[in-house]
Write a protein that holds these residues in place. Structure first.
Motif, short mmCIF file in Angstrom:
data_model
loop_
_atom_site.label_atom_id
_atom_site.label_comp_id
_atom_site.label_asym_id
_atom_site.label_seq_id
_atom_site.Cartn_x
_atom_site.Cartn_y
_atom_site.Cartn_z
N GLY A 130 -5.91 1.52 -8.12
CA GLY A 130 -5.91 2.90 -7.64
C GLY A 130 -7.21 3.18 -6.92
N LEU A 131 -7.13 3.87 -5.78
CA LEU A 131 -8.33 4.16 -4.99
C LEU A 131 -8.46 5.65 -4.73
CD1 LEU A 131 -8.12 1.31 -2.30
CD2 LEU A 131 -9.45 1.34 -4.43
N THR A 132 -9.67 6.15 -4.86
CA THR A 132 -10.00 7.54 -4.57
C THR A 132 -11.33 7.57 -3.82
OG1 THR A 132 -10.20 9.76 -5.51
CG2 THR A 132 -11.15 7.94 -6.80
N GLY A 133 -11.86 8.74 -3.61
CA GLY A 133 -13.13 8.85 -2.88
C GLY A 133 -13.35 10.28 -2.46
N SER A 134 -14.32 10.48 -1.59
CA SER A 134 -14.58 11.81 -1.05
C SER A 134 -13.43 12.20 -0.12
CB SER A 134 -15.89 11.82 -0.27
OG SER A 134 -15.76 11.01 0.90
N GLN A 135 -13.32 13.49 0.17
CA GLN A 135 -12.27 13.93 1.10
C GLN A 135 -12.45 13.27 2.47
OE1 GLN A 135 -9.57 16.26 0.33
NE2 GLN A 135 -8.95 15.03 2.11
N GLU A 136 -13.69 13.12 2.89
CA GLU A 136 -13.96 12.47 4.18
C GLU A 136 -13.49 11.02 4.17
OE1 GLU A 136 -17.71 11.54 7.21
OE2 GLU A 136 -18.07 12.43 5.24
N ALA A 137 -13.75 10.31 3.08
CA ALA A 137 -13.34 8.90 2.99
C ALA A 137 -11.82 8.78 2.94
CB ALA A 137 -13.96 8.26 1.75
N ILE A 138 -11.17 9.68 2.22
CA ILE A 138 -9.70 9.67 2.17
C ILE A 138 -9.12 10.01 3.54
CG2 ILE A 138 -7.67 10.84 1.23
CD1 ILE A 138 -8.96 8.84 -0.69
N ASP A 139 -9.70 10.97 4.23
CA ASP A 139 -9.23 11.33 5.57
C ASP A 139 -9.32 10.14 6.52
OD1 ASP A 139 -8.64 13.90 4.77
OD2 ASP A 139 -10.49 14.78 5.58
N THR A 140 -10.38 9.35 6.39
CA THR A 140 -10.53 8.15 7.22
C THR A 140 -9.39 7.17 6.96
OG1 THR A 140 -12.94 8.35 7.31
CG2 THR A 140 -12.02 6.16 7.70
N ALA A 141 -9.05 6.99 5.68
CA ALA A 141 -7.96 6.08 5.33
C ALA A 141 -6.61 6.62 5.81
CB ALA A 141 -7.93 5.85 3.81
N LEU A 142 -6.39 7.93 5.65
CA LEU A 142 -5.15 8.53 6.12
C LEU A 142 -4.96 8.30 7.61
CD1 LEU A 142 -5.27 11.97 4.24
CD2 LEU A 142 -3.76 10.05 3.72
N GLU A 143 -6.01 8.49 8.36
CA GLU A 143 -5.92 8.30 9.81
C GLU A 143 -5.65 6.85 10.16
OE1 GLU A 143 -8.56 9.12 13.88
OE2 GLU A 143 -9.35 9.68 11.92
N VAL A 155 -3.98 10.91 -1.99
CA VAL A 155 -4.13 11.87 -0.90
C VAL A 155 -4.77 13.16 -1.43
CG1 VAL A 155 -2.13 10.94 0.33
CG2 VAL A 155 -1.81 12.90 -1.20
N ASP A 156 -5.12 13.14 -2.72
CA ASP A 156 -5.59 14.34 -3.42
C ASP A 156 -6.89 14.05 -4.18
OD1 ASP A 156 -5.71 16.87 -4.61
OD2 ASP A 156 -4.26 16.36 -6.18
N PRO A 157 -7.97 13.73 -3.45
CA PRO A 157 -9.21 13.38 -4.15
C PRO A 157 -9.82 14.53 -4.94
CG PRO A 157 -9.62 13.66 -1.80
CD PRO A 157 -8.12 13.70 -1.99
N GLU A 158 -9.42 15.76 -4.62
CA GLU A 158 -9.95 16.92 -5.34
C GLU A 158 -9.61 16.84 -6.82
OE1 GLU A 158 -9.47 21.82 -5.33
OE2 GLU A 158 -8.72 20.63 -3.64
N VAL A 175 0.83 -1.21 0.00
CA VAL A 175 0.00 0.00 0.00
C VAL A 175 0.86 1.25 0.00
CG1 VAL A 175 -1.81 1.28 1.21
CG2 VAL A 175 -1.80 -1.23 1.26
N TYR A 176 0.56 2.16 -0.93
CA TYR A 176 1.28 3.43 -1.03
C TYR A 176 0.27 4.55 -1.18
CZ TYR A 176 4.73 6.89 -2.59
OH TYR A 176 5.54 8.00 -2.69
N PHE A 177 0.48 5.63 -0.43
CA PHE A 177 -0.35 6.82 -0.54
C PHE A 177 0.41 7.89 -1.32
CE2 PHE A 177 -2.42 4.67 2.89
CZ PHE A 177 -3.72 5.16 2.96
N GLY A 178 -0.24 8.49 -2.31
CA GLY A 178 0.40 9.54 -3.11
C GLY A 178 -0.66 10.26 -3.92
#
Length: 209
Positions: free
Chosen positions: A140-153, A117-120, A74-77
């Motif tokens: 590759g995975l994306t989503g709403s900012q809220e969903a991405i924030d959940t994954a980041l945390e 990390v940039d769903p916008e 898993v890599y975030f970018g």
């Protein structure tokens, strides 16, 4: 607090410190400069990873539990990253390809995953174009900012949006770990992409059974 809980806390604390040290903006590094290496870090027992609901590059809903039974890289970018993200993903993808050739059965058990990390900016089409440049099984995975924030945390990833330029462009400073998880979704270690494809292969040989 019992001994096991204390050890768990200490391990998670030092991982967070390391994550802060590994923050990098996605600008080209000075010639010959290499970031810090964290190969050999044993992440077993740390509180990294957790459920999420995101959207794949094929437009399908994806949860962490969907990968049960598979090892996960898993890599975030972000797709607009000009240097570090594509370099890390290219090295991990090349290493996985070498590992698959040497150990076909084991290689098939590994699922590479890229989470934006940039769903916008990274919608389904954009994230799809990005992952198509690398391993054929990279998701590759994306989503709403809220969903991405959940994954980041959940994955203890830091991502800081930098100020926009006059042209409206912007960069991110973000953690640059490539995590490896076991088939139950528990963390195993860090893939040393800074050591190139052979370093990736060596770390996969260490963990994947």
């Amino acid at each position: 607090m019992n001994l096991n809980a204390m050890l768990h806390y200490i391990r998670s604390y030092f991982i967070l410190i390391a994550a802060t040290m590994m923050l990098a903006a996605c600008d080209p590094a000075p010639s010959g400069e290499v970031g810090p290496s964290l190969d050999g870090v044993d992440l077993r027992g740390s509180a990294i990873g957790g459920d999420f609901l995101l959207t794949s590059n094929e437009g399908k809903p994806v949860r962490w539990a969907d990968f049960t039974g598979q090892y996960r890289m898993v890599y975030f970018g972000f797709a607009y990253c000009p240097d570090i993200c594509p370099t890390d993903v290219a090295r991990s993808s090349a290493g996985l390809a070498i590992f698959e050739k040497s150990y076909p059965d084991l290689g098939a058990k590994i699922q590479p995953i890229f989470i934006t990390v940039d769903p916008e900016r990274d919608d389904v089409a954009t994230i799809g174009e990005f992952v198509d440049n690398f391993h054929p099984r990279l998701i590759g995975l994306t989503g709403s900012q809220e969903a991405i924030d959940t994954a980041l945390e959940a994955f203890k990833v830091t991502a800081i949006k930098m100020p926009e330029t006059e042209a409206g462009n912007y960069d991110f400073e973000h953690s640059t770990f490539t995590y490896l998880f076991d088939p139950d979704g528990k963390p195993l270690g860090i893939i040393p992409t800074d050591k190139g494809p052979n370093g990736v292969v060596a770390e996969l040989e260490r963990w994947v059974r």
